[in-house]
Design a protein around this motif. Sequence first.
Motif, PDB file in Angstrom:
ATOM      1  N   VAL A   8       0.820  -1.366   0.061  1.00  0.00           N
ATOM      2  CA  VAL A   8       0.012  -0.039  -0.123  1.00  0.00           C
ATOM      3  C   VAL A   8       0.848   1.261  -0.078  1.00  0.00           C
ATOM      4  O   VAL A   8       1.919   1.230   0.842  1.00  0.00           O
ATOM      5  N   CYS A   9       0.629   2.256  -0.732  1.00  0.00           N
ATOM      6  CA  CYS A   9       1.411   3.464  -1.062  1.00  0.00           C
ATOM      7  C   CYS A   9       0.979   4.479   0.286  1.00  0.00           C
ATOM      8  O   CYS A   9      -0.362   4.896   0.257  1.00  0.00           O
ATOM      9  N   PRO A  10       2.009   4.665   0.886  1.00  0.00           N
ATOM     10  CA  PRO A  10       1.940   5.540   2.260  1.00  0.00           C
ATOM     11  C   PRO A  10       2.013   7.093   1.591  1.00  0.00           C
ATOM     12  O   PRO A  10       3.022   7.731   2.093  1.00  0.00           O
ATOM     13  N   PHE A  11       1.339   7.601   0.361  1.00  0.00           N
ATOM     14  CA  PHE A  11       1.543   8.955   0.366  1.00  0.00           C
ATOM     15  C   PHE A  11       0.273   9.806   0.352  1.00  0.00           C
ATOM     16  O   PHE A  11      -0.050  10.560   0.999  1.00  0.00           O
ATOM     17  N   CYS A  12      -0.766   9.501  -0.700  1.00  0.00           N
ATOM     18  CA  CYS A  12      -1.875  10.279  -0.748  1.00  0.00           C
ATOM     19  C   CYS A  12      -3.174   9.390  -0.281  1.00  0.00           C
ATOM     20  O   CYS A  12      -3.118   8.200  -0.093  1.00  0.00           O
ATOM     21  N   GLY A  13      -4.393  10.219  -0.401  1.00  0.00           N
ATOM     22  CA  GLY A  13      -5.324   9.652   0.402  1.00  0.00           C
ATOM     23  C   GLY A  13      -6.152   8.385  -0.537  1.00  0.00           C
ATOM     24  O   GLY A  13      -6.899   7.740  -0.234  1.00  0.00           O
ATOM     25  N   THR A  14      -5.440   8.035  -1.617  1.00  0.00           N
ATOM     26  CA  THR A  14      -5.845   7.037  -2.815  1.00  0.00           C
ATOM     27  C   THR A  14      -5.745   5.679  -2.152  1.00  0.00           C
ATOM     28  O   THR A  14      -6.397   4.856  -2.384  1.00  0.00           O
ATOM     29  N   LEU A  15      -4.352   5.948  -1.143  1.00  0.00           N
ATOM     30  CA  LEU A  15      -4.165   4.471  -0.709  1.00  0.00           C
ATOM     31  C   LEU A  15      -3.875   3.356  -1.564  1.00  0.00           C
ATOM     32  O   LEU A  15      -4.552   2.217  -1.216  1.00  0.00           O
ATOM     33  N   CYS A  16      -3.186   3.447  -2.938  1.00  0.00           N
ATOM     34  CA  CYS A  16      -3.233   2.415  -3.747  1.00  0.00           C
ATOM     35  C   CYS A  16      -2.528   1.400  -3.200  1.00  0.00           C
ATOM     36  O   CYS A  16      -1.682   1.208  -2.501  1.00  0.00           O
ATOM     37  N   ASP A  17      -3.410   0.125  -3.285  1.00  0.00           N
ATOM     38  CA  ASP A  17      -2.894  -1.043  -2.548  1.00  0.00           C
ATOM     39  C   ASP A  17      -2.503  -2.251  -3.674  1.00  0.00           C
ATOM     40  O   ASP A  17      -2.719  -3.580  -3.234  1.00  0.00           O
ATOM     41  N   HIS A  33       3.953  -0.048 -10.447  1.00  0.00           N
ATOM     42  CA  HIS A  33       2.529   0.347 -10.475  1.00  0.00           C
ATOM     43  C   HIS A  33       2.514   1.735  -9.866  1.00  0.00           C
ATOM     44  O   HIS A  33       1.236   2.166 -10.050  1.00  0.00           O
ATOM     45  N   ALA A  34       3.328   2.166  -8.721  1.00  0.00           N
ATOM     46  CA  ALA A  34       3.108   3.279  -7.959  1.00  0.00           C
ATOM     47  C   ALA A  34       3.110   4.440  -9.478  1.00  0.00           C
ATOM     48  O   ALA A  34       3.724   4.461 -10.175  1.00  0.00           O
ATOM     49  N   CYS A  35       2.256   5.906  -9.083  1.00  0.00           N
ATOM     50  CA  CYS A  35       2.797   7.125  -9.791  1.00  0.00           C
ATOM     51  C   CYS A  35       4.095   7.384  -9.134  1.00  0.00           C
ATOM     52  O   CYS A  35       4.820   6.905  -8.351  1.00  0.00           O
ATOM     53  N   ARG A  36       4.712   8.653  -9.965  1.00  0.00           N
ATOM     54  CA  ARG A  36       5.912   9.125  -9.619  1.00  0.00           C
ATOM     55  C   ARG A  36       6.044   9.479  -8.188  1.00  0.00           C
ATOM     56  O   ARG A  36       7.213   9.379  -7.596  1.00  0.00           O
ATOM     57  N   ILE A  37       4.931  10.158  -7.511  1.00  0.00           N
ATOM     58  CA  ILE A  37       4.988  10.645  -6.396  1.00  0.00           C
ATOM     59  C   ILE A  37       5.295   9.439  -5.086  1.00  0.00           C
ATOM     60  O   ILE A  37       6.147   9.460  -4.337  1.00  0.00           O
ATOM     61  N   GLY A  38       4.420   8.395  -5.559  1.00  0.00           N
ATOM     62  CA  GLY A  38       4.469   7.258  -4.582  1.00  0.00           C
ATOM     63  C   GLY A  38       5.786   6.359  -4.701  1.00  0.00           C
ATOM     64  O   GLY A  38       6.430   6.200  -3.757  1.00  0.00           O
ATOM     65  N   ALA A  39       6.200   6.479  -5.971  1.00  0.00           N
ATOM     66  CA  ALA A  39       7.424   5.733  -6.057  1.00  0.00           C
ATOM     67  C   ALA A  39       8.489   6.434  -5.413  1.00  0.00           C
ATOM     68  O   ALA A  39       9.334   5.885  -4.715  1.00  0.00           O
ATOM     69  N   ALA A 156      -2.642  15.887  -7.830  1.00  0.00           N
ATOM     70  CA  ALA A 156      -2.315  15.587  -6.395  1.00  0.00           C
ATOM     71  C   ALA A 156      -2.525  14.157  -5.982  1.00  0.00           C
ATOM     72  O   ALA A 156      -2.218  13.675  -5.024  1.00  0.00           O
ATOM     73  N   HIS A 157      -3.471  13.474  -6.929  1.00  0.00           N
ATOM     74  CA  HIS A 157      -3.598  12.044  -6.534  1.00  0.00           C
ATOM     75  C   HIS A 157      -3.440  11.376  -8.013  1.00  0.00           C
ATOM     76  O   HIS A 157      -4.565  10.739  -8.567  1.00  0.00           O
ATOM     77  N   PRO A 158      -2.456  11.002  -8.385  1.00  0.00           N
ATOM     78  CA  PRO A 158      -2.201  10.744  -9.965  1.00  0.00           C
ATOM     79  C   PRO A 158      -2.873   9.583 -10.398  1.00  0.00           C
ATOM     80  O   PRO A 158      -3.088   9.371 -11.645  1.00  0.00           O
ATOM     81  N   ARG A 159      -2.973   8.610  -9.444  1.00  0.00           N
ATOM     82  CA  ARG A 159      -3.802   7.365 -10.105  1.00  0.00           C
ATOM     83  C   ARG A 159      -5.190   7.280  -9.680  1.00  0.00           C
ATOM     84  O   ARG A 159      -5.948   6.418  -9.935  1.00  0.00           O
ATOM     85  N   HIS A 160      -5.873   8.219  -9.150  1.00  0.00           N
ATOM     86  CA  HIS A 160      -7.314   8.492  -8.627  1.00  0.00           C
ATOM     87  C   HIS A 160      -8.108   7.934 -10.017  1.00  0.00           C
ATOM     88  O   HIS A 160      -8.882   7.186 -10.022  1.00  0.00           O
TER      89      HIS A 160
HETATM   90 FE1  SF4 Z   1       0.503   6.627  -4.018  1.00  0.00          FE
HETATM   91 FE2  SF4 Z   1       0.383   7.731  -6.405  1.00  0.00          FE
HETATM   92 FE3  SF4 Z   1      -1.422   6.078  -5.495  1.00  0.00          FE
HETATM   93 FE4  SF4 Z   1      -1.502   8.408  -4.417  1.00  0.00          FE
HETATM   94  S1  SF4 Z   1      -1.891   7.907  -6.267  1.00  0.00           S
HETATM   95  S2  SF4 Z   1      -1.399   6.611  -3.152  1.00  0.00           S
HETATM   96  S3  SF4 Z   1       0.740   8.686  -4.311  1.00  0.00           S
HETATM   97  S4  SF4 Z   1       0.710   5.711  -5.993  1.00  0.00           S
END
Ligand code: SF4
Length: 432
Positions: A8-17, A33-39, A156-160
């Motif tokens: 699970v990505c600990p960055f934005c509220g999308t919490l991609c898992d 699979h993460a966006c650039r911010i999460g990676a 702000a939530h690139p994978r939303h």
């Molecule tokens: Fe992480 Fe990006 Fe998903 Fe937000 S959108 S939880 S920053 S991978």
Amino acid sequence: RKVIKDVVCPFCGTLCDDLEVVVEDGEIVEVRHACRIGAAKFLTAQEDHRHTEPMIKENGEWKKIDYEDAAEETARILVEAKWPLMYGWSSTLCEAHEVGIEIAEKVGAVIDNTASVCHGPSTLGLQDAGVPSCTLGEVKNRADVIIYWGCNPMHAHPRHMSRYTAFTRGFFRPKGREDRTIIVVDPRRTATAELADVHLQVRPNEDYELISALRAAVHGIEIEREEVAGIPVEAVHEVADLIKEASFGTLFWGMGITMSRGRHRNIDNAICLIRDLNEYAKWTLIMMRGHYNVTGFNEVLTWTTGYPFAVDFSRGYPRYNPGEFSAVDVLIRGEVDAAFVIASDPGAHFPRKAVEHMAWIPLVCVDPHWTPTAELADLYVPVTIAGIEWEGTAYRMDSVPIRMRKVVEPPESMLNDVEFLEMVIEKVEEMV
Ligand code: SF4
């Protein structure tokens, strides 16, 4: 070399898992699979610039101390203060919130999180008017009309949009983008607006007027104007028809509406729009939460005290009054005489007067990274990174709790937030 799946990505509220993290000899070498911010959060976690020992400022110079002494000093600052502030909490896990709230109760502190400077007005609006919500999974599988109001998820939530809205297929939306209509309401031509089917370029600070016009149009009331908030009335009627004909719609909103003129009244009105729409179609709403566990703190504080943020314990029981007990206000008025900041960076984001007061009073900063708040602090306590080096629970923006995973071992001898807070509570109990 091992590949850890379902991280699970600990960055934005999308919490991609759905992330995959590749670890080689104890080091994160690849994030899939993460966006650039999460990676970037994973790939920079183990860089050398991290501090690994607490530091105290003495005569303007930083001196290393151990965690035991740091906990003792933190407890002393909190216990000796008449009215301390405990602020932050949005980039750590619920297990830390639980201990932090207990400390706040024991020392009679005011406790608040970053919601008070982002979605606090949304929370007030929800308390006034209720919340017809749903999960992101329902949005993915069902939504055919989606509104993004005052937010720019592409940045702000690139994978939303690719996981839950525009660019994904769902059970009842097999053609993905073709099956969905995206409406963006924003004064700016954002990257999200570029991808939308409809962009309502509302005049800044006139969201309330536009929501009211949409409500009138939804009910078939004639609007005796040529335009509302910069939008021609014909366009208002077209969008009203479109949203009335949705089979499942979701409104996502961000700080463009919570922090513009009207604030929680905008949210009241937006919720009423959704309520009105439910006479014709199924409509829901979800806040675009920023920090990955800002929702978690609001949940934990609510199930502990009954209130979501801006809670004061100085009388021995919880009192809730945003504006009176919110962090910026107690700092600007110079009312608190010590501050404990964890998992957030008010030094970089608060108004100047609030930061000035924070710099003047005893300040403890607990954070994995050196931040502007750390720079101002009298005591800095580095901790391990939640969701990468220790596991626990976080709440996604739709209030679904998700178990965060640990992917690598933390630097030796470092503590996580919970371990440090538990040391502090022991010291507090010895002192009070
Ligand atoms: Fe992480 Fe990006 Fe998903 Fe937000 S959108 S939880 S920053 S991978």
